[in-house]
Design a protein around this motif. Sequence first.
Motif, short mmCIF file in Angstrom:
data_model
loop_
_atom_site.label_atom_id
_atom_site.label_comp_id
_atom_site.label_asym_id
_atom_site.label_seq_id
_atom_site.Cartn_x
_atom_site.Cartn_y
_atom_site.Cartn_z
N LEU A 153 10.13 -54.10 -0.63
CA LEU A 153 9.91 -54.52 0.75
C LEU A 153 8.85 -53.63 1.38
O LEU A 153 8.88 -52.41 1.23
CB LEU A 153 11.20 -54.45 1.55
CG LEU A 153 12.35 -55.36 1.10
CD1 LEU A 153 13.53 -55.22 2.03
CD2 LEU A 153 11.89 -56.81 1.00
N MET B 30 6.35 -52.83 4.94
CA MET B 30 6.18 -52.96 6.38
C MET B 30 4.89 -52.28 6.82
O MET B 30 4.52 -51.26 6.25
CB MET B 30 7.35 -52.32 7.14
CG MET B 30 8.63 -53.13 7.14
SD MET B 30 9.95 -52.28 8.05
CE MET B 30 9.23 -52.18 9.70
N VAL C 272 15.60 -54.89 10.56
CA VAL C 272 15.19 -54.33 9.28
C VAL C 272 16.17 -53.23 8.85
O VAL C 272 16.56 -53.14 7.68
CB VAL C 272 13.75 -53.79 9.35
CG1 VAL C 272 13.40 -53.04 8.08
CG2 VAL C 272 12.76 -54.94 9.58
N PRO D 219 12.33 -50.41 3.27
CA PRO D 219 10.94 -50.85 3.13
C PRO D 219 9.97 -49.66 3.03
O PRO D 219 10.21 -48.60 3.60
CB PRO D 219 10.67 -51.64 4.41
CG PRO D 219 12.01 -51.97 4.95
CD PRO D 219 12.91 -50.84 4.55
N LEU E 228 7.29 -57.69 5.25
CA LEU E 228 8.07 -58.04 6.43
C LEU E 228 7.19 -57.89 7.66
O LEU E 228 6.47 -56.90 7.80
CB LEU E 228 9.29 -57.12 6.58
CG LEU E 228 10.27 -57.05 5.41
CD1 LEU E 228 11.36 -56.02 5.70
CD2 LEU E 228 10.88 -58.41 5.13
N GLN F 37 5.02 -68.00 3.22
CA GLN F 37 5.63 -67.24 4.31
C GLN F 37 6.83 -68.01 4.83
O GLN F 37 6.75 -69.21 5.09
CB GLN F 37 4.63 -67.00 5.44
CG GLN F 37 5.20 -66.19 6.60
CD GLN F 37 4.14 -65.82 7.63
OE1 GLN F 37 2.94 -65.94 7.39
NE2 GLN F 37 4.57 -65.34 8.79
N LEU G 130 11.88 -63.22 12.14
CA LEU G 130 11.22 -62.23 11.29
C LEU G 130 10.69 -62.97 10.07
O LEU G 130 11.35 -63.86 9.53
CB LEU G 130 12.23 -61.17 10.84
CG LEU G 130 11.71 -60.05 9.93
CD1 LEU G 130 10.81 -59.10 10.72
CD2 LEU G 130 12.87 -59.28 9.30
N SER G 131 9.48 -62.61 9.63
CA SER G 131 8.85 -63.32 8.52
C SER G 131 8.80 -62.49 7.25
O SER G 131 8.78 -61.26 7.29
CB SER G 131 7.42 -63.73 8.89
OG SER G 131 7.39 -65.01 9.48
N LEU G 132 8.75 -63.21 6.13
CA LEU G 132 8.53 -62.62 4.81
C LEU G 132 7.34 -63.32 4.19
O LEU G 132 7.28 -64.55 4.16
CB LEU G 132 9.73 -62.82 3.89
CG LEU G 132 11.08 -62.22 4.26
CD1 LEU G 132 11.79 -63.10 5.29
CD2 LEU G 132 11.95 -62.13 3.02
N ALA H 166 15.00 -64.85 1.67
CA ALA H 166 15.12 -65.09 3.11
C ALA H 166 16.56 -65.42 3.49
O ALA H 166 17.06 -64.95 4.52
CB ALA H 166 14.19 -66.22 3.53
N LEU I 160 18.46 -62.21 3.38
CA LEU I 160 18.09 -61.36 4.51
C LEU I 160 18.80 -61.83 5.78
O LEU I 160 19.32 -61.01 6.54
CB LEU I 160 16.58 -61.38 4.70
CG LEU I 160 16.00 -60.46 5.78
CD1 LEU I 160 14.62 -59.99 5.39
CD2 LEU I 160 15.93 -61.17 7.14
#
Length: 398
Positions: A201, A203, A223, A233, A316, A355, A370-372, A386, A389
């Motif tokens: 992960l 960031m 997070v 992360p 993230l 995404q 929140l995006s990945l 996702a 998460l």
Amino acid sequence: MLVDDPFRCFVPYPEAPVKSAATGPLAGLTLAVKDLFDVKGYPTGAGSPIVLAQSGIKAKTAPIVKTLLEAGARFVGKTHTDELAFSLNGKNAHFGAPINPAAPERITGGSSSGSAAAVAGRLADIALGSDTGGSVRAPSSYCGLFGIRPSHGRLSLKRVWPLAQSFDTPGWFARDGEVFARVGDVLLGKDKVTLPETPRLLMADELFAQAVPEAETLLRNVVQRIVPQLGEPLSITVARDLDGLYWASRRIQGREAWLNDGPMIERFGVPLGPGVTDRFAYAKAITDADFAKSESVRKRFRTRLAKLLGSDGVLLLPTVPDIAPLASADESELDDFRNRALRLLCLGGLSGFPQVSVPVARREGAPLGLSLIGPKGSDASLIALAVRLERAARIRIA
């Protein structure tokens, strides 16, 4: 078909029969379809009176819609889109604006406005949208939904009204992770890149700093809640020049949008709504030199992000800078927020990587996502991550 449409999600076309399989992995689920995708028996209006006037009734259904129908999903209607899909706000000067069921005083986001509202309002279980500059991801965050921009080119856009082909992707919305993943199983097939059970992960402070302070704090807390299950992360720098990426994205999209729609706009003197008028005027003025320079920026960024992610990294980031703007905001306020949002949203578009926006928080009673972003071709395993998460994010820290 739906009789009641309290959130003004659906285009009021005369009903036509649309066949779907009686059984299949999506049997029992209802499907709404953005009015960029052809559906046999219906016109395709693309949020534009001129396009609608020229459309006629379509004789064939877009392959991606057909795949969902053959998997058992039941079609319940075509949904509103921003004019020519060239907006992020969900406001159409000709056909109005859907209501955001998750925050009625705020915009739905666009251009997949009706699709997001239909799912958030429980008028459909799943909905197809399209994403060029953020048209699935932004409404997902604003309406509290799972939404995906798949790897560019992974899914068919045949019989879909284009905006900017090197960015255009189909995508979909769902309220819960299990249904969201079922759609992915039907559409995506096997990944070319499979993420490990515990991916790296990543960031970037410069991306979280694009969010307003209250939203940044909320998302950083999310997070922290996922760390026990998904790991800590690693801090990295993704983009040293977000403004440069923003302008490159705008120029490439603008040039392609003008090539697609400019001849029609000029031939018929198409009256465009606020915001859309300005964007097409800007698009028309983009020079060959600006376009070429922007293509170079895109190529360099795509290479950089691919190296950062490798085959096991997931970035993230905030989907958008904050909860949805108020529907009462004036055009200048909405445009300012849109430009800020695009500094985050342009990363997925420029890279072409998948995404997923995940509903993880609320602020002032409104949803926040929140995006990945994963390696290109990792779509199915990114969806699985996702879903994990979102479940982990529900755990509260004492």
